[in-house]
Design a protein around this motif. Sequence first.
Motif, PDB file in Angstrom:
ATOM      1  N   ALA A 189     -10.752  33.675  20.746  1.00  0.00           N
ATOM      2  CA  ALA A 189     -10.468  32.789  19.856  1.00  0.00           C
ATOM      3  C   ALA A 189      -9.304  32.070  20.026  1.00  0.00           C
ATOM      4  CB  ALA A 189     -10.502  33.133  18.301  1.00  0.00           C
ATOM      5  N   ASP A 190      -8.072  33.183  20.176  1.00  0.00           N
ATOM      6  CA  ASP A 190      -6.682  32.554  20.676  1.00  0.00           C
ATOM      7  C   ASP A 190      -6.890  31.824  22.069  1.00  0.00           C
ATOM      8  OD1 ASP A 190      -5.505  33.402  18.354  1.00  0.00           O
ATOM      9  OD2 ASP A 190      -4.677  35.240  19.335  1.00  0.00           O
ATOM     10  N   THR A 191      -7.441  32.314  22.781  1.00  0.00           N
ATOM     11  CA  THR A 191      -7.438  31.725  24.430  1.00  0.00           C
ATOM     12  C   THR A 191      -8.194  30.158  24.124  1.00  0.00           C
ATOM     13  OG1 THR A 191      -7.880  33.875  25.417  1.00  0.00           O
ATOM     14  CG2 THR A 191      -8.477  31.829  26.585  1.00  0.00           C
ATOM     15  N   ILE A 192      -9.295  30.142  23.372  1.00  0.00           N
ATOM     16  CA  ILE A 192     -10.019  28.815  23.299  1.00  0.00           C
ATOM     17  C   ILE A 192      -9.043  28.116  22.447  1.00  0.00           C
ATOM     18  CG2 ILE A 192     -11.896  27.631  22.121  1.00  0.00           C
ATOM     19  CD1 ILE A 192     -13.432  30.553  22.354  1.00  0.00           C
ATOM     20  N   ARG A 193      -8.518  28.357  21.380  1.00  0.00           N
ATOM     21  CA  ARG A 193      -7.638  27.457  20.763  1.00  0.00           C
ATOM     22  C   ARG A 193      -6.294  26.993  21.440  1.00  0.00           C
ATOM     23  NH1 ARG A 193      -7.799  27.603  15.320  1.00  0.00           N
ATOM     24  NH2 ARG A 193      -8.752  29.740  15.133  1.00  0.00           N
ATOM     25  N   ASN A 194      -5.883  27.878  22.096  1.00  0.00           N
ATOM     26  CA  ASN A 194      -4.650  27.569  22.993  1.00  0.00           C
ATOM     27  C   ASN A 194      -5.052  26.624  23.967  1.00  0.00           C
ATOM     28  OD1 ASN A 194      -2.993  29.091  21.471  1.00  0.00           O
ATOM     29  ND2 ASN A 194      -3.011  30.907  22.937  1.00  0.00           N
ATOM     30  N   ASP A 195      -5.952  26.835  24.489  1.00  0.00           N
ATOM     31  CA  ASP A 195      -6.584  25.545  25.419  1.00  0.00           C
ATOM     32  C   ASP A 195      -6.848  24.471  25.128  1.00  0.00           C
ATOM     33  OD1 ASP A 195      -8.738  24.417  27.322  1.00  0.00           O
ATOM     34  OD2 ASP A 195      -8.145  26.062  28.719  1.00  0.00           O
ATOM     35  N   LEU A 196      -7.511  24.354  24.100  1.00  0.00           N
ATOM     36  CA  LEU A 196      -7.783  23.014  23.449  1.00  0.00           C
ATOM     37  C   LEU A 196      -6.764  22.432  22.934  1.00  0.00           C
ATOM     38  CD1 LEU A 196     -11.380  23.650  21.496  1.00  0.00           C
ATOM     39  CD2 LEU A 196     -10.678  22.978  23.777  1.00  0.00           C
TER      40      LEU A 196
END
Length: 309
Positions: A189-196
């Motif tokens: 979730a953190d990776t996705i959130r940071n990317d977006l």
Amino acid sequence: MFRTRLALGAVITAAALALAGCAGHTSGASSWHASGSGSAPGDGGQGGGDQGAHPYVGASTAAAAAKPSATASASPSAPASTPASTPASPPASASTSPSTSTTLPAPGGDGIIRTTGSDAVALTFDDGPGPDTPKILQMLRAQGIKATFCLIGVNVQEYPQYVQQIVQDGHTLCNHTWKHDESLGKKSADTIRNDLQRTSDEIHKAVPNAPIKYFRHPGGNFTPLAVQIASELGMESIGWSVDPFDWNTKKWSGQQMTNHIVSNVRNNTKPGSIVLSHDGGGDRSATVAAYKTLLPELKAKFTLVALPV
Ligand SMILES: [Zn+2]
């Protein structure tokens, strides 16, 4: 929010369309996907093929064959394009807003919107901005057509001036991730959130405060987590219902590619379609040439809209 404007009938219509889309989804992958590089998408799916062509090429998947057969029958109950026939709208102000450009269907069970929910057609351009983006913008401007651009962060970093032009011309913005990681949705979730968030932040460096209301996962490889995080960041997840595979430059090139795009979009676009094409991520000269032919045709047949913001 535009969704609050939906009449009950439109919601039901949207649900029907979403179901139709889901049904089509499972059979969506074209057989020649498998004949690409052979690289599996790594997820059950239908993505994949051809990632080797260039880093941003989206394996087009899902809704390629998701032709919402319900569209035709649903159209009459969709928000009417004639203001006079909107008896359900209570306030007088409702008649002043064109319903075709301010409503989208509620997303399906997977949270993804694949049609406009009205008779209007939405053109979407992915993987930019890039060197061909100004040509697409010029053609849209000449025809007075608004569209939606799904931007990649690193390309925004390289061509911020094109993002500014996109916004100046009145088109809608969509977040297409930082560097087109087709498996982003399977990461934490953190990776996705940071990317977006990083992608949206980069867009806002170029165009402060411009609304970014949409998210499209690379390759259409949406996951429930990615959809949820996009939603938490204020973005609706959008798929597509028409895909001419203009990214597959291994399969077609030059005039052959142009002809393919023209015939595919011409034959498959119908009321409610969201059409996927690419202004970035590689040489898009065939796409540019195709839309030179397509834009006047589509404009004559349909109401063309940017996705509402
Ligand atoms: Zn893409």
